[in-house]
Write a protein that holds these residues in place. Structure first.
Motif, PDB file in Angstrom:
ATOM      1  N   ARG A 145       0.851  -1.193   0.000  1.00 39.65           N
ATOM      2  CA  ARG A 145       0.000   0.000   0.000  1.00 39.65           C
ATOM      3  C   ARG A 145       0.886   1.242   0.000  1.00 39.65           C
ATOM      4  N   PRO A 146       0.354   2.340  -0.490  1.00 45.69           N
ATOM      5  CA  PRO A 146       1.171   3.547  -0.545  1.00 45.69           C
ATOM      6  C   PRO A 146       1.436   4.117   0.849  1.00 45.69           C
ATOM      7  N   ASN A 147       2.316   5.069   0.891  1.00 49.59           N
ATOM      8  CA  ASN A 147       2.630   5.826   2.101  1.00 49.59           C
ATOM      9  C   ASN A 147       3.198   4.994   3.245  1.00 49.59           C
ATOM     10  N   SER A 148       4.411   4.585   3.049  1.00 46.12           N
ATOM     11  CA  SER A 148       5.107   3.857   4.103  1.00 46.12           C
ATOM     12  C   SER A 148       5.747   4.846   5.077  1.00 46.12           C
ATOM     13  N   GLY A 149       5.670   6.139   4.714  1.00 48.19           N
ATOM     14  CA  GLY A 149       6.340   7.128   5.558  1.00 48.19           C
ATOM     15  C   GLY A 149       7.770   7.371   5.116  1.00 48.19           C
ATOM     16  N   LEU A 150       8.220   6.623   4.143  1.00 48.45           N
ATOM     17  CA  LEU A 150       9.602   6.776   3.691  1.00 48.45           C
ATOM     18  C   LEU A 150       9.851   8.182   3.158  1.00 48.45           C
ATOM     19  N   GLN A 151       8.900   8.699   2.401  1.00 45.58           N
ATOM     20  CA  GLN A 151       9.054  10.052   1.854  1.00 45.58           C
ATOM     21  C   GLN A 151       9.302  11.065   2.971  1.00 45.58           C
ATOM     22  N   ALA A 152       8.435  11.035   3.967  1.00 43.35           N
ATOM     23  CA  ALA A 152       8.557  12.003   5.057  1.00 43.35           C
ATOM     24  C   ALA A 152       9.864  11.806   5.802  1.00 43.35           C
ATOM     25  N   ARG A 153      10.210  10.562   6.032  1.00 47.12           N
ATOM     26  CA  ARG A 153      11.433  10.310   6.800  1.00 47.12           C
ATOM     27  C   ARG A 153      12.670  10.695   6.013  1.00 47.12           C
ATOM     28  N   ALA A 154      12.616  10.431   4.719  1.00 45.73           N
ATOM     29  CA  ALA A 154      13.767  10.808   3.886  1.00 45.73           C
ATOM     30  C   ALA A 154      13.917  12.327   3.874  1.00 45.73           C
ATOM     31  N   THR A 155      12.793  13.016   3.841  1.00 48.86           N
ATOM     32  CA  THR A 155      12.840  14.483   3.853  1.00 48.86           C
ATOM     33  C   THR A 155      13.422  14.999   5.165  1.00 48.86           C
ATOM     34  N   ALA A 156      12.996  14.388   6.273  1.00 48.58           N
ATOM     35  CA  ALA A 156      13.528  14.785   7.575  1.00 48.58           C
ATOM     36  C   ALA A 156      15.021  14.482   7.650  1.00 48.58           C
ATOM     37  N   LYS A 157      15.399  13.323   7.150  1.00 43.91           N
ATOM     38  CA  LYS A 157      16.814  12.945   7.189  1.00 43.91           C
ATOM     39  C   LYS A 157      17.640  13.889   6.331  1.00 43.91           C
ATOM     40  N   LEU A 158      17.039  14.301   5.239  1.00 38.35           N
ATOM     41  CA  LEU A 158      17.717  15.246   4.350  1.00 38.35           C
ATOM     42  C   LEU A 158      18.061  16.533   5.108  1.00 38.35           C
ATOM     43  N   ALA A 159      17.121  17.001   5.898  1.00 40.30           N
ATOM     44  CA  ALA A 159      17.376  18.216   6.686  1.00 40.30           C
ATOM     45  C   ALA A 159      18.519  17.990   7.670  1.00 40.30           C
ATOM     46  N   GLU A 160      18.526  16.815   8.295  1.00 36.10           N
ATOM     47  CA  GLU A 160      19.607  16.494   9.233  1.00 36.10           C
ATOM     48  C   GLU A 160      20.952  16.493   8.526  1.00 36.10           C
ATOM     49  N   VAL A 161      20.973  15.858   7.378  1.00 32.34           N
ATOM     50  CA  VAL A 161      22.224  15.755   6.634  1.00 32.34           C
ATOM     51  C   VAL A 161      22.701  17.157   6.234  1.00 32.34           C
ATOM     52  N   GLU A 162      21.767  17.973   5.827  1.00 32.36           N
ATOM     53  CA  GLU A 162      22.151  19.331   5.414  1.00 32.36           C
ATOM     54  C   GLU A 162      22.686  20.141   6.600  1.00 32.36           C
ATOM     55  N   GLN A 163      22.090  19.936   7.766  1.00 30.54           N
ATOM     56  CA  GLN A 163      22.595  20.610   8.957  1.00 30.54           C
ATOM     57  C   GLN A 163      24.026  20.164   9.251  1.00 30.54           C
ATOM     58  N   LYS A 164      24.224  18.879   9.132  1.00 30.45           N
ATOM     59  CA  LYS A 164      25.549  18.320   9.397  1.00 30.45           C
ATOM     60  C   LYS A 164      26.577  18.877   8.422  1.00 30.45           C
ATOM     61  N   ILE A 165      26.184  18.982   7.170  1.00 30.79           N
ATOM     62  CA  ILE A 165      27.091  19.543   6.168  1.00 30.79           C
ATOM     63  C   ILE A 165      27.428  20.988   6.536  1.00 30.79           C
ATOM     64  N   ALA A 166      26.423  21.725   6.956  1.00 29.48           N
ATOM     65  CA  ALA A 166      26.657  23.121   7.320  1.00 29.48           C
ATOM     66  C   ALA A 166      27.637  23.219   8.493  1.00 29.48           C
ATOM     67  N   ASP A 167      27.456  22.355   9.492  1.00 28.28           N
ATOM     68  CA  ASP A 167      28.368  22.336  10.635  1.00 28.28           C
ATOM     69  C   ASP A 167      29.797  22.073  10.173  1.00 28.28           C
ATOM     70  N   LEU A 168      29.918  21.083   9.316  1.00 25.56           N
ATOM     71  CA  LEU A 168      31.249  20.718   8.864  1.00 25.56           C
ATOM     72  C   LEU A 168      31.874  21.822   8.025  1.00 25.56           C
ATOM     73  N   GLN A 169      31.046  22.539   7.310  1.00 29.19           N
ATOM     74  CA  GLN A 169      31.600  23.619   6.488  1.00 29.19           C
ATOM     75  C   GLN A 169      32.126  24.757   7.365  1.00 29.19           C
ATOM     76  N   LEU A 170      31.467  24.949   8.501  1.00 25.75           N
ATOM     77  CA  LEU A 170      31.955  25.946   9.446  1.00 25.75           C
ATOM     78  C   LEU A 170      33.313  25.512  10.007  1.00 25.75           C
ATOM     79  N   ILE A 171      33.393  24.234  10.338  1.00 28.69           N
ATOM     80  CA  ILE A 171      34.650  23.693  10.844  1.00 28.69           C
ATOM     81  C   ILE A 171      35.737  23.815   9.789  1.00 28.69           C
ATOM     82  N   ARG A 172      35.383  23.531   8.574  1.00 33.84           N
ATOM     83  CA  ARG A 172      36.332  23.611   7.466  1.00 33.84           C
ATOM     84  C   ARG A 172      36.888  25.028   7.356  1.00 33.84           C
TER      85      ARG A 172
END
Lengths: 148, 148
Positions: free
Chosen positions: A81-108
């Motif tokens: 059935r549709p809507n396993s929640g993967l879309q929403a979770r992937a979107t949330a994870k994407l935000a986390e990853v982007e935050q992490k990248i931003a942190d690392l860029q500051l460190i860089r």
DNA sequence: TTGCATCTCGTACCTAGGTACAGGCTTACC
DNA sequence: GGTAAGCCTGTACCTAGGTACGAGATGCAA
């Protein structure tokens, strides 16, 4: 599906994981306990290899094992059935990853500045007002970022 | 240096760390054991606060505690003389951080693709040749990146 | 049937960076 | 001198994701 049962070592090798890891995943609820031989040895269906690949891909995408377990459970409940929640979770994870990248860029940035400024003695730098290293904004709870 | 000795709690508070962490750092060789009162309580020179700030800054830059200990030892040996090795280590760390950023950007890309493609069932994706998720390049030892 | 590889289970250990707790002693202040 | 806050030590625990070990049972081929 052809019932060609696999033993622990075969599944582990096919999926590129340690055999102990399979037991660990059972404990964590990431894999169902399979059938057993009369003697008690685990007999896996071939699909288990796919399941392991799914887990590994999800990990590569930054999901923790708890998150993967949760995702798998949801999929199990609404399979097909549709809507396993993967879309929403992937979107949330994407935000986390982007935050992490931003942190690392500051460190860089900071590392680049330290190198450019020729910083060579941290104790002297800590006392110097012109050193680019962030000694002053420590008091106000700096958050740590793990780098590996 | 004015000899205004500080007690464990005072140092911890001034540096914004837990008092237990001080003991931990002693054990790890990041801080020298200070003088003691007659009763056995630690008495720190005020410079210890600077030392802690140095440690925290180094951590923020991505150095592990082992690396920080190493750095501190080198500085201790060649204090005041040039070439503490900080430049070289910062450069190496910079490369690490950049690698980490690149890894995360790849993950970010993959997440974006998964969202764009509307992936919603990992098991179906694993079987599909057109899913953007990297199921196929698993066999060849994918490295994990922690995202947190 | 023998022999070796594989598997079972429970439990302990690993890294990294701490944090928490218990029981007892010291210090500081009134 | 009394009392409370602070500090001492050793030890255990925490997260996250596994890995290792030992003793004993099983599976499979010759």
């Amino acid at each position: 599906m052809s019932e060609k049962w696999l033993r622990t070592g075969q599944v582990a090798e096919a999926a590129g994981v340690n055999a102990q890891t399979l037991r660990y995943y059972h404990r964590r609820g990431l894999l169902q306990e399979p059938q057993r031989s009369n003697g008690g040895h685990r007999l896996y269906p071939p699909e288990t290899v796919i399941a392991l690949r799914v887990i590994k891909v999800a990990q590569r995408l930054g999901f923790t094992l708890d998150e993967v377990a949760d995702l798998i459970e949801t999929i199990g409940h609404r399979h097909g059935r549709p809507n396993s929640g993967l879309q929403a979770r992937a979107t949330a994870k994407l935000a986390e990853v982007e935050q992490k990248i931003a942190d690392l860029q500051l460190i860089r940035q900071t590392l680049v500045q330290a190198v450019d400024a020729g910083c060579d003695d941290l104790v002297a730098c800590a006392a110097s007002p012109c050193c680019p290293l962030p000694f002053s904004d420590l008091a106000g709870g700096g958050h740590r970022v793990d780098v590996g």
